[in-house]
Structures are given as C-alpha cells and as structure tokens.
Design a protein around this motif. Structure first.
Motif, short mmCIF file in Angstrom:
data_model
loop_
_atom_site.label_atom_id
_atom_site.label_comp_id
_atom_site.label_asym_id
_atom_site.label_seq_id
_atom_site.Cartn_x
_atom_site.Cartn_y
_atom_site.Cartn_z
N SER A 194 0.83 -1.20 0.00
CA SER A 194 0.00 0.00 0.00
C SER A 194 0.86 1.25 0.00
CB SER A 194 -0.96 0.00 1.19
OG SER A 194 -0.24 -0.04 2.39
N SER A 197 -2.56 -0.86 -3.09
CA SER A 197 -3.78 -0.11 -2.78
C SER A 197 -3.42 1.18 -2.04
CB SER A 197 -4.73 -0.97 -1.95
OG SER A 197 -4.11 -1.33 -0.74
N HIS A 242 -5.59 4.86 -0.04
CA HIS A 242 -6.82 5.57 0.30
C HIS A 242 -6.60 7.03 -0.03
CE1 HIS A 242 -7.43 1.92 2.70
NE2 HIS A 242 -8.72 2.18 2.56
N ASP A 278 -12.12 1.20 -5.81
CA ASP A 278 -12.69 -0.04 -5.33
C ASP A 278 -14.01 0.26 -4.63
OD1 ASP A 278 -13.08 -2.62 -4.41
OD2 ASP A 278 -11.62 -2.46 -2.80
N VAL A 328 -15.02 4.37 1.42
CA VAL A 328 -14.97 3.95 2.82
C VAL A 328 -15.50 5.10 3.66
CG1 VAL A 328 -13.52 3.09 4.69
CG2 VAL A 328 -12.96 2.52 2.31
N TYR A 361 -13.58 7.22 6.88
CA TYR A 361 -12.19 6.73 6.93
C TYR A 361 -11.26 7.70 7.67
CZ TYR A 361 -7.61 5.08 5.38
OH TYR A 361 -6.31 4.62 5.35
N TYR A 363 -11.82 7.19 -0.87
CA TYR A 363 -11.88 6.14 -1.87
C TYR A 363 -10.77 5.15 -1.52
CZ TYR A 363 -14.62 8.84 -5.33
OH TYR A 363 -15.58 9.53 -6.01
N ARG A 364 -11.10 3.87 -1.59
CA ARG A 364 -10.03 2.88 -1.57
C ARG A 364 -9.78 2.58 -3.03
NH1 ARG A 364 -11.59 -1.75 1.75
NH2 ARG A 364 -12.67 -2.52 -0.07
N TYR A 414 -7.05 0.79 -6.06
CA TYR A 414 -6.07 -0.29 -6.22
C TYR A 414 -5.54 -0.36 -7.62
CZ TYR A 414 -9.72 -2.84 -8.64
OH TYR A 414 -10.68 -3.19 -9.55
#
Length: 159
Positions: A78, A114, A116, A136, A139, A142, A150-151, A153
């Motif tokens: 990440s 990934s 955030h 993805d 969230v 967060y 946003y998450r 990837y």
C-alpha cells in the motif's frame, strides 16, 4: 527515476541523512495533512518498521516531495502517504514518486497496490487514475466521522 530537476532517492535506514530527511518530511506532514491524519508524531517509528519504505525527491538540498509505502503481506502493498510541497506541484514530482513506489512494490512480487484518498482531493484522485488505479469502494468515515475516502487499487498481471 527522475522528475523535473530532481532524482527520486530512497531513505536508507541508519543513513547520515535520515534525521534531516525525516525532519523535513514531518514539517511537510504537519503543513499538508490535518492533524489527525498526520504521521508527524510517529514518522520515525513508522519508517523503522521492517516492511516499509520512503522515497523522496530532493532539489537543491530541499525535500520537495515524498511517498511512503509498505508491504504488509506477500500479496499486497500500500501507498500510505504521498505528498509534494505546494510550490513544487504540477511539475511531475508526484508521478515520479508514485512510479518509483509502484516499481519498489513490484520488486516484492505483490499482486496489488492499494491506497486511500480523499475524494475531494481531485488532483490526487486524477493522478492515481492516470497511473492505472481504480476506485474499489468509498470507505465512509475513513479519515473522520465526516470525511470518507476512496479505496483505490492497481493490480499487476500475474506472470
């Protein structure tokens, strides 16, 4: 890997420049990120973790941007932080840092990177999409109760 006017360098644990680079990164953290999102207090500790790395761009002795990444497992990595000083933005430094971090993650044979990102940070979201990251999910809460992320990837083809 080079960006306009500076090379992407890797912060080496126990290097002579460790304290100076960490100090400059901490200053940037405090200026760019809200207090509860900043790693300023725990940065040195975070960087000493076995599965983490920091790349930075230095121009004329000034750290102008950095990216922090980790690989908690053999499958995924990440991007934990990416920041460029305001007066150095839109000059390719963010792209250079992200490309270099992705390359470092690839050497670990991970299948996915990934990250955030705050959906309101449009320039950051645009950069990640340009580099092939996909959203993805959103969230909720967060960053804080009223700030989501946003998450995103990026998957690598298994070879």
């Amino acid at each position: 890997m080079a960006s306009a006017g500076g090379a992407v360098l890797e912060l080496q644990k126990n290097s002579g420049s460790w304290a100076k680079v960490v100090e400059e990164v901490v200053k940037m953290e405090r200026k760019i990120f809200p207090k509860h999102e900043s790693l300023a207090r725990s940065f040195d500790e975070e960087l000493r973790k076995k599965n983490s790395g920091l790349l930075y761009i230095e121009i004329n002795g000034e750290v102008v941007g950095y990216v922090m990444y980790s690989w908690p497992s053999s499958l995924s990595a990440s991007i934990t932080k990416l920041a460029v000083k305001e007066n150095w933005r839109r000059q390719g430094h963010g792209v250079a840092l992200l490309v270099a971090a992705i390359q470092k993650c690839r050497t670990r044979s991970v299948q996915r990177v990934s990250l955030h990102v705050d959906p309101l940070r449009l320039a950051a979201v645009g950069l990640y999409k340009k580099m092939g990251f996909q959203v993805d999910t959103l969230v909720q809460g967060y960053y804080s109760s009223d700030r989501s992320a946003y998450r995103m990837y990026l998957d690598f083809d298994s070879e």
